[in-house]
Design a protein around this motif. Sequence first.
Motif, PDB file in Angstrom:
ATOM      1  N   HIS A  40       5.952  10.182  58.167  1.00 40.96           N
ATOM      2  CA  HIS A  40       5.094  11.032  57.336  1.00 40.96           C
ATOM      3  C   HIS A  40       4.116  10.157  56.553  1.00 40.96           C
ATOM      4  O   HIS A  40       2.946  10.502  56.404  1.00 40.96           O
ATOM      5  CB  HIS A  40       5.943  11.894  56.398  1.00 40.96           C
ATOM      6  N   ALA A  41       4.588   9.002  56.081  1.00 41.23           N
ATOM      7  CA  ALA A  41       3.718   8.089  55.320  1.00 41.23           C
ATOM      8  C   ALA A  41       2.536   7.626  56.175  1.00 41.23           C
ATOM      9  O   ALA A  41       1.394   7.567  55.692  1.00 41.23           O
ATOM     10  CB  ALA A  41       4.511   6.888  54.819  1.00 41.23           C
ATOM     11  N   ALA A  42       2.785   7.311  57.441  1.00 36.80           N
ATOM     12  CA  ALA A  42       1.699   6.876  58.324  1.00 36.80           C
ATOM     13  C   ALA A  42       0.742   8.031  58.611  1.00 36.80           C
ATOM     14  O   ALA A  42      -0.478   7.843  58.637  1.00 36.80           O
ATOM     15  CB  ALA A  42       2.261   6.323  59.628  1.00 36.80           C
ATOM     16  N   TYR A  43       1.286   9.226  58.807  1.00 39.18           N
ATOM     17  CA  TYR A  43       0.436  10.386  59.057  1.00 39.18           C
ATOM     18  C   TYR A  43      -0.482  10.658  57.860  1.00 39.18           C
ATOM     19  O   TYR A  43      -1.664  10.957  58.039  1.00 39.18           O
ATOM     20  CB  TYR A  43       1.273  11.627  59.376  1.00 39.18           C
ATOM     21  N   ILE A  44       0.062  10.548  56.663  1.00 42.38           N
ATOM     22  CA  ILE A  44      -0.755  10.784  55.463  1.00 42.38           C
ATOM     23  C   ILE A  44      -1.912   9.786  55.417  1.00 42.38           C
ATOM     24  O   ILE A  44      -3.041  10.139  55.081  1.00 42.38           O
ATOM     25  CB  ILE A  44       0.109  10.714  54.180  1.00 42.38           C
ATOM     26  N   VAL A  45      -1.661   8.529  55.772  1.00 38.51           N
ATOM     27  CA  VAL A  45      -2.740   7.530  55.815  1.00 38.51           C
ATOM     28  C   VAL A  45      -3.804   7.963  56.811  1.00 38.51           C
ATOM     29  O   VAL A  45      -5.008   7.962  56.502  1.00 38.51           O
ATOM     30  CB  VAL A  45      -2.185   6.129  56.151  1.00 38.51           C
ATOM     31  N   LEU A  46      -3.396   8.358  58.003  1.00 37.74           N
ATOM     32  CA  LEU A  46      -4.362   8.815  59.006  1.00 37.74           C
ATOM     33  C   LEU A  46      -5.130  10.036  58.504  1.00 37.74           C
ATOM     34  O   LEU A  46      -6.356  10.122  58.661  1.00 37.74           O
ATOM     35  CB  LEU A  46      -3.653   9.144  60.321  1.00 37.74           C
ATOM     36  N   ALA A  47      -4.423  10.978  57.914  1.00 45.75           N
ATOM     37  CA  ALA A  47      -5.071  12.197  57.419  1.00 45.75           C
ATOM     38  C   ALA A  47      -6.068  11.893  56.300  1.00 45.75           C
ATOM     39  O   ALA A  47      -7.179  12.438  56.291  1.00 45.75           O
ATOM     40  CB  ALA A  47      -4.012  13.195  56.938  1.00 45.75           C
ATOM     41  N   MET A  48      -5.685  11.009  55.370  1.00 42.47           N
ATOM     42  CA  MET A  48      -6.596  10.660  54.272  1.00 42.47           C
ATOM     43  C   MET A  48      -7.854   9.978  54.804  1.00 42.47           C
ATOM     44  O   MET A  48      -8.954  10.183  54.292  1.00 42.47           O
ATOM     45  CB  MET A  48      -5.901   9.752  53.256  1.00 42.47           C
ATOM     46  N   LEU A  49      -7.705   9.176  55.850  1.00 43.56           N
ATOM     47  CA  LEU A  49      -8.876   8.551  56.457  1.00 43.56           C
ATOM     48  C   LEU A  49      -9.720   9.585  57.200  1.00 43.56           C
ATOM     49  O   LEU A  49     -10.944   9.530  57.167  1.00 43.56           O
ATOM     50  CB  LEU A  49      -8.453   7.425  57.411  1.00 43.56           C
TER      51      LEU A  49
END
Length: 164
Positions: A40-49
């Motif tokens: 989930h942490a990696a997905y949030i990074v992708l989503a924020m970008l």
Amino acid sequence: MTPPWLDETQQRAWRAWLTAAELLPRELDAQLQRDAGLTHAAYIVLAMLSEAPGRSRRMSDLARRANQSQSRLSHTVARLEDRGWVRRERSTEDGRGNLAVLTDAGWDVVRSVAPGHVAAVRAALFDPLTEQQTQALCEVLETVVQGLDPDASRRVAHGSDVAG
């Protein structure tokens, strides 16, 4: 003088909050692991970008938005770089800051994973609620956030996004 204990309703609400705060991230992480091999942490990074102009953000801003320490974010971005979904580059604005940039391959991942993630958020959080309960939850959480951050200096603005 001893501070008053939580009353029965407050205690039930507090314990329900603690349980939801534990189980909801676990449920969303499991869905992302199953569907995309992502935390989930990696997905949030992708989503924020994906939401940023030019699909890039300063690492310091990204850490804040993703609710990660600089060190943790650096490790997360390194793993995403290894997969070809993010790249780092120097800021052209001042030459000092580092940017994380979502690659086209990373954008494709966000677009393919987002519908399942939104469905998981909906199923875990909103489907069990009535429309009135959803409205009440929204009002309650906004009130709590306002109490925690009355001048909005500590929070990150979240608009409509692909992240779910």
